[in-house]
Enzyme design. Structure first.
Site, PDB file in Angstrom:
ATOM      1  N   MET A  43       0.807  -1.220   0.000  1.00 48.61           N
ATOM      2  CA  MET A  43       0.000   0.000   0.000  1.00 48.61           C
ATOM      3  C   MET A  43       0.844   1.275   0.000  1.00 48.61           C
ATOM      4  O   MET A  43       0.516   2.230   0.688  1.00 48.61           O
ATOM      5  CB  MET A  43      -0.963  -0.031   1.189  1.00 48.61           C
ATOM      6  CG  MET A  43      -2.006  -1.136   1.047  1.00 48.61           C
ATOM      7  SD  MET A  43      -2.809  -1.082  -0.570  1.00 48.61           S
ATOM      8  CE  MET A  43      -4.304  -1.965  -0.263  1.00 48.61           C
ATOM      9  N   LEU A  55       3.129   3.995  -2.747  1.00 46.85           N
ATOM     10  CA  LEU A  55       3.515   4.302  -4.125  1.00 46.85           C
ATOM     11  C   LEU A  55       4.984   3.955  -4.311  1.00 46.85           C
ATOM     12  O   LEU A  55       5.804   4.211  -3.438  1.00 46.85           O
ATOM     13  CB  LEU A  55       3.323   5.792  -4.392  1.00 46.85           C
ATOM     14  CG  LEU A  55       1.923   6.261  -4.749  1.00 46.85           C
ATOM     15  CD1 LEU A  55       1.938   7.766  -5.020  1.00 46.85           C
ATOM     16  CD2 LEU A  55       1.398   5.524  -5.976  1.00 46.85           C
ATOM     17  N   HIS A  93      -4.808  -4.982  -8.632  1.00 46.23           N
ATOM     18  CA  HIS A  93      -5.705  -4.021  -7.989  1.00 46.23           C
ATOM     19  C   HIS A  93      -7.145  -4.534  -8.107  1.00 46.23           C
ATOM     20  O   HIS A  93      -7.564  -4.985  -9.176  1.00 46.23           O
ATOM     21  CB  HIS A  93      -5.573  -2.649  -8.663  1.00 46.23           C
ATOM     22  CG  HIS A  93      -6.405  -1.603  -7.987  1.00 46.23           C
ATOM     23  ND1 HIS A  93      -6.028  -1.023  -6.793  1.00 46.23           N
ATOM     24  CD2 HIS A  93      -7.600  -1.068  -8.317  1.00 46.23           C
ATOM     25  CE1 HIS A  93      -6.969  -0.158  -6.425  1.00 46.23           C
ATOM     26  NE2 HIS A  93      -7.929  -0.171  -7.330  1.00 46.23           N
TER      27      HIS A  93
END
Ligand code: GAR
Length: 192
Positions: free
Chosen positions: A90, A92, A109
């Site tokens: 979780m 970037l 996803h």
């Protein structure tokens, strides 16, 4: 045999599906490292049970993303990792990892992207009262759940579904689809 690192932050059911597919001979690859950003994540226990090394870190102990990603990169080098597989990670991915692994980072996803990116995609779809949602597997770029799509499959939202029932249906699909697509990718990349 392709060398994979699985990045995860939580339960790790997708990690488990990938590890099981390898053991069952349905995915020609090795998971040589699990990277985890949460000390309490169950995926760490799963990795221990599979005898797979874990690199865990706490982001708040670093000045910035580049700080912890440089350490991750060192670990990836030590273990000879060729592909990064995000499975419920979780965070970037930043330029440190993208710089070296661009086009070799894959994410799953739980929605039909570009719909419902970001956190709680299943809850977002459920609240939006759409008729279907699904699962997307894609290459990772610097955006949030953006990047070229590799595979997508729809999941219907049925009358009477709760969010939990929908989540179960989506995760069952994830566990089937992710190992299958990874197997195809590993095969393709063998020839390049
Ligand atoms: C999975 O449903 C995955 O698609 C999702 O997190 C879950 C992790 O479950 N990923 C995202 O939402 C990424 N934006 P798991 O820990 O049981 O594999």
């Amino acid at each position: 045999m392709r060398r994979l690192a699985v990045f995860a932050s939580g339960n790790g059911s997708n990690f488990q599906a990938i590890a099981d597919a390898i053991k069952e001979g349905n995915l020609e690859a090795d998971i040589c490292l699990v990277v985890c950003d949460r000390e309490d994540a169950y995926v760490m226990e799963r990795a221990r049970m599979e005898n797979i090394p874990v690199f865990s870190f706490s982001a708040k102990q670093y000045e910035n993303k580049a700080g912890y990603e440089r350490e991750i990169l060192d670990e990836l080098h030590i273990h000879g990792v060729e592909f990064i597989i995000l499975a419920g990670y979780m965070r970037l991915i930043g330029s440190t990892l993208l710089g070296e692994y661009s086009h070799r980072i894959v994410n799953i996803h739980p929605s039909l992207l570009p719909c419902f990116p970001g956190k709680d995609a299943i809850g977002q779809a459920f609240k939006a009262e759409v008729k279907e949602t699904g699962v997307t597997i894609h290459y990772v770029d610097e955006g949030m759940d953006t990047g070229p799509i590799i595979a997508q499959e729809a999941v219907p939202i049925l009358n009477g579904d709760t969010k939990d029932i929908l989540q179960k249906r989506i995760q069952e699909l994830e566990h089937e689809l992710y190992p299958k697509i990874l197997h195809q990718l590993c095969q393709e990349k063998q020839h390049t």
